[in-house]
Design an enzyme around this catalytic site. Structure first.
Site, mmCIF file in Angstrom:
data_model
loop_
_atom_site.group_PDB
_atom_site.id
_atom_site.type_symbol
_atom_site.label_atom_id
_atom_site.label_comp_id
_atom_site.label_asym_id
_atom_site.label_seq_id
_atom_site.Cartn_x
_atom_site.Cartn_y
_atom_site.Cartn_z
ATOM 1 N N GLY A 1 0.704 -1.350 -0.080
ATOM 2 C CA GLY A 1 0.031 0.014 -0.029
ATOM 3 C C GLY A 1 0.689 1.383 0.016
ATOM 4 O O GLY A 1 0.216 2.394 -0.492
ATOM 5 N N ASP B 1 6.963 -7.758 14.741
ATOM 6 C CA ASP B 1 6.501 -8.673 13.671
ATOM 7 C C ASP B 1 7.542 -9.833 13.459
ATOM 8 O O ASP B 1 8.019 -10.224 12.536
ATOM 9 C CB ASP B 1 6.289 -7.924 12.366
ATOM 10 C CG ASP B 1 5.593 -8.612 11.294
ATOM 11 O OD1 ASP B 1 4.858 -9.442 11.386
ATOM 12 O OD2 ASP B 1 5.642 -8.311 10.165
#
Length: 750
Positions: free
Chosen positions: A82, A195
């Site tokens: 994105g 993450d």
């Protein structure tokens, strides 16, 4: 450089296997491919590849008007997200680098620009041997912001575990120790990664590891800048800590340590600690018992098992306090290991569950991925892109409003392996969490190798449930770091004695030049003048499913497809795995979490568990209540052969007449629907025809095919082995078959 970049993307995307990548590199070198335009012309001419693969590789090349990123010239496109794109690029010194960009039209978005700047800053500050280095950053002429990262060609930890099944304990501990070392450096700078997952850990087969992708990292400083997405649920669900699941605003480094424990479990067991759909996985992190490594690997030491348990405690205060504390425990566990501990391996590859329904209207549709029914296309303005090679599973970040998707459907299938971000309010009150489409084609996400999402309502292993364990086999000795190698771990060439089962000193009779024999591991025997088709694979495992491209080997459909389209859709993309387990000395089958299940001899195959097949017995395997296969393991009939004349004795192959496998082949025959199509996994040799291992219609004598040093050989009635030549005609039971390479097109049509 462009040739090297194309070979890398072909491997990462699964377009070519290892041999195919090596072949592509040699062919491009011989064609003197030096520029992007050279590569484009090479691929337009076919590049000695089939048209589909050549087109897919050509699509990865930058357009002619693609601007350079300062002194870095884009060579191959890796992924889109994105916020921007990821490219393999070349620097002025002829070195491959990874360039991660932020789109120029987002430069005015203050939050997006800050996130990109923050990741760049973290990566630049973390100059550490166990962190992927940020080499440079800047802005292109069109306003595109970019950062330049070192290129790690070795692949990530997820790929390594998938290739080997599970890792030796020493190697797993050594890799995780290096991750803890990297997190110590991050913690010193008041940064949490958020993450941690195998796809974000790059490692070599020698055990050197580096931590990558600080795209959703955050400062723990009290004066940190609060962003719009603050308080949203972010991370990879398979590896989220309990406090990360509830979007605790005060996460600290102990959240990363929980994820490290889950990664260690994955390394040792070859599977994630909790499995199921997104909601089940998130709930398990908060409430389910901590899974016991030794239910899967009883031989793992108590010290290592205790590290997993301590890392994955539900309360953060019960975990290791710092990465340094974890590193010390890992060193202690390594020091306690001795050479008597066996090395074991589980079945290779553990792909995500497949969808129940999709469109098979064309070849492209059948292979592009199966969006689940009701799944919506998503637009993400918060997508992050993993560097340097873009991992297998998508890295996705969604704003709270986008989590619903364009149609507002908040309950479609989700992929717990993806990195997600959405507001806890979106799934509070007992509702299922917002869902994420898993394919890059249905969302602007960054991914190197998209995988299908788990289907809504698909059966799954309950969180924390015991896992049926396959008997262990020994993985490659090259996986153990030399510094940690014990006598039991060292390569055979370095040990005093060799395994007891050695080939006989003299080979069988041979006629002809074996170097001319067909060398493709996938062999097709296509009937001429009749409808029989025989597909043989000289390897140790097969993936079965409806997907008509890698990673599936055997594409299963009910013919004619135009008549049985609905039945075909019930078979999952990657439905079942058949693998020879050398420790058991027999094949095992695994349902890969398929949407509509599998049965073995009428009994349900639990998802992601293995069942052995009895040698010499015919088993019935049913997929999705659509297709039934008669599967039979053929016991070895002759001892391993010695060196055959005319071939290099150092040629290494995992299957062949010279291997000491206790099974010659595994045959698979269709029942009821298109019985003229037959398949076999050939570990050593197989006879075809009347009275043979794989009976074929007709009358006359059977023939025997064998694999040796990566080549196919043929003989009849116990005569000498001869080279099987590509393009030749083979007569079996009085019928003619054309010899050629296996192709996915053979599964197409009605």
């Amino acid at each position: 450089m462009v040739a090297e970049a194309l070979v890398h993307v072909a491997r990462k995307r699964g377009l070519l296997d290892r041999a195919g990548c090596a072949r592509l590199g040699v062919l491009m070198g011989a064609a003197q491919i030096e520029t992007v335009e050279d590569a484009r012309r090479f691929l337009e001419r076919g590049g000695r590849l089939d048209g589909k693969r050549a087109r897919k590789l050509a699509e990865r090349l930058p357009p002619a008007n693609q601007a350079s990123f300062g002194p870095y010239a884009p060579l191959v496109h890796l992924a889109d997200g994105g916020m921007g794109s990821v490219w393999l690029a070349g620097d002025a010194n002829g070195r491959l680098v990874v360039v991660k960009t932020m789109r120029g039209n987002l430069a005015g978005n203050q939050e997006v620009a800050y996130r990109f700047e923050r990741e760049t800053r973290y990566m630049m500050e973390l100059r550490h041997p166990r962190v992927v280095a940020c080499i440079d950053h800047g802005a292109a002429d069109d306003g595109t912001l970019f950062m330049v990262l070192e290129f790690e060609p070795s692949g990530d930890l997820k790929e390594l575990v998938q290739a080997e099944g599970w890792l030796p304990e020493a190697l797993a501990l050594a890799i995780v120790h290096q991750v803890a070392d990297a997190l110590s450096a991050a913690s010193d700078r008041q940064v949490i990664h958020r993450d941690i997952k195998p796809a974000n850990i790059f490692c070599t087969r020698d055990g050197d590891a580096k931590l990558a992708d600080f795209g959703i990292a955050r400062s723990t400083a009290e004066n940190r800048t609060m962003l719009t997405m603050q308080g949203a649920l972010v991370g990879s669900p398979y590896y989220m800590s309990p406090e990360q699941v509830i979007a605790d605003p005060d996460l600290d480094i102990r959240s990363d340590l929980y994820a490290v424990g889950a990664v260690l479990y994955y390394c040792l067991c070859g599977m994630d600690p909790y499995r199921g759909n997104l909601n089940e996985v998130l709930h398990a992190h908060r409430t389910a018992p901590i899974p016991d490594v030794r239910q899967v690997r009883p031989e793992v030491s108590a010290a290592t098992a205790a590290i997993v348990v301590k890392c994955m405690q539900k309360k953060r205060e019960d975990r290791f306090a710092t990465p340094a504390d974890l590193a010390a425990a890992l060193v202690e566990a390594l020091a306690r290991l001795d050479g008597a501990q066996p090395l074991t391996a589980m079945p290779r590859h553990d792909p995500g569950a497949s969808t129940i329904a999709a469109d098979l209207s064309g070849d492209e549709a059948a292979s592009a991925g199966d969006p689940p029914t009701g799944a919506t296309k998503l637009k993400s303005t918060q997508a992050t892109v993993a560097a340097p090679g873009a991992p297998d599973l998508p890295t996705i970040a969604l704003s709270p409003t986008e989590a619903r998707g364009e149609t507002g459907d908040a309950h479609a299938s989700a992929d717990p392996g993806a990195t997600v971000a959405f507001s806890p309010s979106e799934w509070s009150g007992g509702a299922a969490p917002p869902s994420l489409a898993s394919q890059a084609e249905t969302a602007r996400i960054a991914t190197s190798h998209p995988q299908s999402a788990a289907p809504a309502g698909a059966s799954s292993v309950p969180p924390g449930a015991p896992v049926q364990r396959a008997a262990p086999t020994r993985p490659s000795s090259s996986l153990v770091p030399r510094s940690l190698a014990t006598p039991a771990h060292r390569p055979v060439s370095e040990q005093v004695s060799r395994p007891a089962a050695t080939p006989t000193p003299a080979g069988p009779a041979v006629e002809g030049d074996l170097n001319t024999a067909f060398a493709n591991p996938w062999l097709a025997l296509v009937g001429t003048g009749h409808d029989q088709l025989v597909l043989l694979w000289a390897r140790t495992q097969l993936a079965l499913g409806k997907l008509c491209e890698p990673p599936v080997d055997l594409c299963l459909r009910k013919y004619p497809v135009s008549q049985f389209r609905d039945d075909c859709l019930k078979i999952s993309r990657n439905h079942l795995r058949l693998r020879y387990d050398s420790g058991l000395g027999r094949p095992i089958v695994t349902d890969l979490g398929s949407g509509n299940g599998s049965t073995l001899d009428g009994a349900t195959l639990p998802a992601n568990t293995t069942k052995p097949l009895e040698p010499g017995r015919e088993h019935l395997v049913n997929l999705a209540n659509v297709l039934e296969l008669r599967v039979k393991a053929i016991p070895r009939r002759e001892p391993p052969v010695g060196l055959l004349p005319g071939l290099d004795s150092d040629t290494v192959a995992e299957v062949g007449l010279n291997r000491d496998h206790r099974i010659d082949a595994v045959t698979l025959q269709r029942t009821g629907n298109r019985p003229g199509m037959s398949y076999a996994l050939v570990l050593r040799r197989i006879s075809l025809g009347p009275g043979g291992d794989l009976p074929l219609a007709g009358s006359g004598t059977a023939v025997e095919l064998g694999s040796y040093a990566g080549r196919w050989l043929v003989r009849s009635a116990g005569g000498p082995w001869k080279p099987l030549l590509e393009g030749s005609t083979l007569t079996i039971a009085g019928r003619s078959f054309l010899v050629g390479p296996g192709q996915y097109q053979l599964f197409q049509g009605d």
